[in-house]
Write a protein that holds these residues in place. Sequence first.
Motif, PDB file in Angstrom:
ATOM      1  N   VAL A  76       0.982  -1.130   0.033  1.00  0.00           N
ATOM      2  CA  VAL A  76      -0.042   0.119  -0.009  1.00  0.00           C
ATOM      3  C   VAL A  76       0.830   1.370   0.016  1.00  0.00           C
ATOM      4  O   VAL A  76       0.408   2.372  -0.686  1.00  0.00           O
ATOM      5  CB  VAL A  76      -0.887  -0.126   1.247  1.00  0.00           C
ATOM      6  CG1 VAL A  76      -1.981  -1.234   1.086  1.00  0.00           C
ATOM      7  CG2 VAL A  76      -0.458  -0.107   2.516  1.00  0.00           C
ATOM      8  N   THR A  77       1.853   1.286   0.632  1.00  0.00           N
ATOM      9  CA  THR A  77       2.755   2.394   0.695  1.00  0.00           C
ATOM     10  C   THR A  77       3.635   2.752  -0.715  1.00  0.00           C
ATOM     11  O   THR A  77       3.910   3.744  -0.962  1.00  0.00           O
ATOM     12  CB  THR A  77       3.746   2.411   1.661  1.00  0.00           C
ATOM     13  OG1 THR A  77       4.613   1.340   1.653  1.00  0.00           O
ATOM     14  CG2 THR A  77       3.209   2.617   3.253  1.00  0.00           C
ATOM     15  N   SER A  78       3.780   1.570  -1.357  1.00  0.00           N
ATOM     16  CA  SER A  78       4.677   1.637  -2.581  1.00  0.00           C
ATOM     17  C   SER A  78       3.643   2.400  -3.523  1.00  0.00           C
ATOM     18  O   SER A  78       4.315   3.290  -4.369  1.00  0.00           O
ATOM     19  CB  SER A  78       4.821   0.292  -3.113  1.00  0.00           C
ATOM     20  OG  SER A  78       3.989  -0.557  -3.688  1.00  0.00           O
ATOM     21  N   TRP A  79       2.398   2.224  -3.427  1.00  0.00           N
ATOM     22  CA  TRP A  79       1.512   3.012  -4.428  1.00  0.00           C
ATOM     23  C   TRP A  79       0.978   4.500  -3.731  1.00  0.00           C
ATOM     24  O   TRP A  79       1.025   5.394  -4.463  1.00  0.00           O
ATOM     25  CB  TRP A  79       0.176   2.073  -4.635  1.00  0.00           C
ATOM     26  CG  TRP A  79       0.472   1.066  -5.697  1.00  0.00           C
ATOM     27  CD1 TRP A  79       0.565  -0.001  -5.291  1.00  0.00           C
ATOM     28  CD2 TRP A  79       0.534   1.073  -7.026  1.00  0.00           C
ATOM     29  NE1 TRP A  79       1.098  -1.075  -6.540  1.00  0.00           N
ATOM     30  CE2 TRP A  79       0.887   0.116  -7.790  1.00  0.00           C
ATOM     31  CE3 TRP A  79       0.655   2.321  -8.181  1.00  0.00           C
ATOM     32  CZ2 TRP A  79       1.180  -0.196  -8.897  1.00  0.00           C
ATOM     33  CZ3 TRP A  79       0.821   2.068  -9.280  1.00  0.00           C
ATOM     34  CH2 TRP A  79       1.158   0.544  -9.893  1.00  0.00           C
ATOM     35  N   TRP A  80       0.959   4.492  -2.443  1.00  0.00           N
ATOM     36  CA  TRP A  80       0.563   5.821  -1.768  1.00  0.00           C
ATOM     37  C   TRP A  80       1.664   6.903  -2.185  1.00  0.00           C
ATOM     38  O   TRP A  80       1.391   7.742  -2.185  1.00  0.00           O
ATOM     39  CB  TRP A  80       0.705   5.488  -0.106  1.00  0.00           C
ATOM     40  CG  TRP A  80       0.471   6.756   0.553  1.00  0.00           C
ATOM     41  CD1 TRP A  80       1.240   7.441   1.293  1.00  0.00           C
ATOM     42  CD2 TRP A  80      -0.863   7.479   0.890  1.00  0.00           C
ATOM     43  NE1 TRP A  80       0.740   8.423   2.033  1.00  0.00           N
ATOM     44  CE2 TRP A  80      -0.726   8.425   1.791  1.00  0.00           C
ATOM     45  CE3 TRP A  80      -2.276   7.305   0.285  1.00  0.00           C
ATOM     46  CZ2 TRP A  80      -1.496   9.424   1.851  1.00  0.00           C
ATOM     47  CZ3 TRP A  80      -2.960   8.016   0.736  1.00  0.00           C
ATOM     48  CH2 TRP A  80      -2.582   9.098   1.545  1.00  0.00           C
ATOM     49  N   GLN A  81       3.027   6.325  -2.326  1.00  0.00           N
ATOM     50  CA  GLN A  81       4.001   7.302  -2.444  1.00  0.00           C
ATOM     51  C   GLN A  81       3.643   8.091  -3.933  1.00  0.00           C
ATOM     52  O   GLN A  81       4.209   9.196  -4.460  1.00  0.00           O
ATOM     53  CB  GLN A  81       5.383   6.716  -2.636  1.00  0.00           C
ATOM     54  CG  GLN A  81       5.848   6.267  -1.019  1.00  0.00           C
ATOM     55  CD  GLN A  81       6.925   5.222  -0.971  1.00  0.00           C
ATOM     56  OE1 GLN A  81       7.515   5.029  -2.042  1.00  0.00           O
ATOM     57  NE2 GLN A  81       7.587   4.890   0.095  1.00  0.00           N
ATOM     58  N   HIS A  82       2.918   7.349  -4.673  1.00  0.00           N
ATOM     59  CA  HIS A  82       2.494   7.736  -6.213  1.00  0.00           C
ATOM     60  C   HIS A  82       1.180   8.429  -6.090  1.00  0.00           C
ATOM     61  O   HIS A  82       0.427   8.614  -7.377  1.00  0.00           O
ATOM     62  CB  HIS A  82       2.837   6.789  -7.041  1.00  0.00           C
ATOM     63  CG  HIS A  82       4.335   6.455  -7.288  1.00  0.00           C
ATOM     64  ND1 HIS A  82       5.054   7.185  -7.968  1.00  0.00           N
ATOM     65  CD2 HIS A  82       5.136   5.587  -6.545  1.00  0.00           C
ATOM     66  CE1 HIS A  82       6.561   6.649  -7.988  1.00  0.00           C
ATOM     67  NE2 HIS A  82       6.500   5.571  -6.975  1.00  0.00           N
ATOM     68  N   ARG A  83       0.434   8.575  -5.073  1.00  0.00           N
ATOM     69  CA  ARG A  83      -0.973   8.942  -5.407  1.00  0.00           C
ATOM     70  C   ARG A  83      -0.979  10.344  -5.835  1.00  0.00           C
ATOM     71  O   ARG A  83      -2.261  10.359  -6.245  1.00  0.00           O
ATOM     72  CB  ARG A  83      -1.402   9.019  -3.896  1.00  0.00           C
ATOM     73  CG  ARG A  83      -0.891  10.163  -2.889  1.00  0.00           C
ATOM     74  CD  ARG A  83      -1.218  10.006  -1.253  1.00  0.00           C
ATOM     75  NE  ARG A  83      -0.690  10.884  -0.686  1.00  0.00           N
ATOM     76  CZ  ARG A  83       0.674  11.129   0.035  1.00  0.00           C
ATOM     77  NH1 ARG A  83       1.378  10.230  -0.480  1.00  0.00           N
ATOM     78  NH2 ARG A  83       0.789  12.133   0.614  1.00  0.00           N
ATOM     79  N   ASN A  84      -0.141  11.072  -5.927  1.00  0.00           N
ATOM     80  CA  ASN A  84      -0.400  12.361  -6.462  1.00  0.00           C
ATOM     81  C   ASN A  84       0.038  12.417  -8.132  1.00  0.00           C
ATOM     82  O   ASN A  84      -0.023  13.357  -8.910  1.00  0.00           O
ATOM     83  CB  ASN A  84       0.360  13.443  -5.839  1.00  0.00           C
ATOM     84  CG  ASN A  84      -0.195  13.901  -4.270  1.00  0.00           C
ATOM     85  OD1 ASN A  84      -1.438  13.759  -4.391  1.00  0.00           O
ATOM     86  ND2 ASN A  84       0.709  13.993  -3.526  1.00  0.00           N
ATOM     87  N   ASP A  85       0.659  11.356  -8.679  1.00  0.00           N
ATOM     88  CA  ASP A  85       1.132  10.889 -10.129  1.00  0.00           C
ATOM     89  C   ASP A  85      -0.227  11.209 -10.840  1.00  0.00           C
ATOM     90  O   ASP A  85      -1.245  10.755 -10.400  1.00  0.00           O
ATOM     91  CB  ASP A  85       1.483   9.813 -10.174  1.00  0.00           C
ATOM     92  CG  ASP A  85       3.053   9.586  -9.659  1.00  0.00           C
ATOM     93  OD1 ASP A  85       3.452  10.468  -8.865  1.00  0.00           O
ATOM     94  OD2 ASP A  85       3.327   8.421  -9.830  1.00  0.00           O
TER      95      ASP A  85
END
Length: 280
Positions: free
Chosen positions: A196-205
């Motif tokens: 979940v954090t691997s994708w959370w870090q890109h939530r603003n992409d």
Amino acid sequence: MATEKSIKAATEHPDIEFQAGSGIYVYEGVPYPWFVHAVTLDALKTFEVRDDDVYIVSFPKSGTTWMQEIVSMIYYNGDIEKITSIHVEERVPHLEMSTAKPGNILYKKIANMPRDKPRLIKTHMAFNTMPADFHKKNAKVIYIARNYKDVCVSVYHFLKMFKAYTDDDRVGSWEDVLSKMLIPMQTPYGSWVHHVTSWWQHRNDENVLYLKYEDMKRDLRGAVTKICDHIGKKLSDEALHKTVDHCTFEKMSQNPMANFTGLEDFDQNISKFMRKGNTN
């Protein structure tokens, strides 16, 4: 496309370890379920991603099938008749899924899908394990995250009804599964936190829409509207209403094209594939 030589090499991959009776492969440090083979994971490193692809991404048991149905309804403009004539796994195939027979892999079918419309693709891959080409393209991602407490309960019931795990000595009581798999995060696809954090870090992409299961339960119509905006699809009021109504838990749990009724791998006398869909 993998050659016979590469298939042979992949099945003898030095980084793969099949843990007898566990139903889990370990590939490059990440545990995968038995139906994801090394040959597929090797091949996906060079998989061609398209700019108009739409990837539905989640950690297992986080609402993946729900999202597959929602996105399908959006792309079929709320046409329930079409949706209920094609199984959800056909409409939105699983990228890394292999069959029980090594070498018989699904990504080839996805690679050959027509180019006249976007491919809708499901995956449970963490951000860092996506195909290399994904990071060079503008494919859309819809990520759905779910509270790990609810994921744990759902995983437990799923493993109990999944015949592939019948001989796994970790899949006994709730305490067994909790202590041997869920707390150490040794379920298929590994650590929930990492995922979940691997994708959370890109939530603003720009190409990533990060949604939470709990928010969707509270406001499904709002979530559907966000998804439409993200993928550039405009639904009529009628189509939006049909999509929201069709994708309620009550409707989906009765839908044989989404609830995996009749799949021999699942013993739904033990537990239903779609059990309660609750949040805590």
